[in-house]
Enzyme design. Structure first.
Site, mmCIF file in Angstrom:
data_model
loop_
_atom_site.group_PDB
_atom_site.id
_atom_site.type_symbol
_atom_site.label_atom_id
_atom_site.label_comp_id
_atom_site.label_asym_id
_atom_site.label_seq_id
_atom_site.Cartn_x
_atom_site.Cartn_y
_atom_site.Cartn_z
ATOM 1 N N CYS A 62 0.865 -1.167 0.000
ATOM 2 C CA CYS A 62 0.000 0.000 0.000
ATOM 3 C C CYS A 62 0.906 1.223 0.000
ATOM 4 C CB CYS A 62 -0.901 -0.018 1.235
ATOM 5 S SG CYS A 62 -2.324 1.078 1.112
ATOM 6 N N CYS A 71 -4.070 -0.632 -2.916
ATOM 7 C CA CYS A 71 -4.481 0.721 -3.283
ATOM 8 C C CYS A 71 -3.901 1.031 -4.659
ATOM 9 C CB CYS A 71 -4.052 1.759 -2.247
ATOM 10 S SG CYS A 71 -2.300 2.144 -2.205
ATOM 11 N N CYS A 75 4.524 0.186 -7.713
ATOM 12 C CA CYS A 75 5.035 -1.095 -7.219
ATOM 13 C C CYS A 75 6.402 -1.396 -7.821
ATOM 14 C CB CYS A 75 4.064 -2.212 -7.585
ATOM 15 S SG CYS A 75 4.554 -3.826 -6.971
#
Length: 143
Positions: free
Chosen positions: A8, A80, A87
């Protein structure tokens, strides 16, 4: 052992809730980690609402995703949209899964504690389903 990473943005709420539930439902079939792309501490309301459901995450820490680049994860779950976009690339064959949950601290018209409880419950059902469908009871590798 199956390894799961939950990502997240801040590693303060959603990913902490998911880590707690995934580890709870997986038991000894998985190691579950959580991290953020811009970590800023575990939210006390996340600890509180998990304790209300009998899960202690008070020992969790808020970690940066880069800390886990050397771990061969089987699953990387982003919870999210911001984390999915930022990422890091993990040098493994990890299956990536995205399921965006509302930010429990920022839902207009809903007080923070109620919001945390609502998001906790959504994550709980996601975690139950994930473990039931992805981790076999016989401790063998997930397929």
């Amino acid at each position: 052992m199956i390894r799961i990473l939950v990502l997240c943005t801040g590693n303060s709420a959603r990913s902490q809730l998911a880590q707690g539930y995934l580890q709870h439902f997986a038991g000894n079939r998985a190691e579950v980690y959580s991290a953020g792309v811009a970590p800023h501490g575990v939210n006390p309301l996340a600890v509180q609402v998990m304790a209300e459901d009998g899960i202690d995450i008070a020992h969790h820490t808020s970690n940066h995703a880069d800390e886990y680049l050397d771990i061969p994860f089987d699953y990387v779950i982003t919870v999210c949209d911001n984390a999915r976009e930022q990422c890091p690339i993990y040098p493994s064959n990890a299956t990536t899964i995205h399921h965006s949950f509302p930010d429990p601290g920022h839902q207009p018209g809903v007080d923070a504690l109620t919001s945390f409880r609502q998001v906790r419950d959504q994550i709980k059902y996601f975690a139950q389903d994930f473990i039931a469908t992805r981790l076999p009871e016989n401790d063998g590798p997930a397929h």
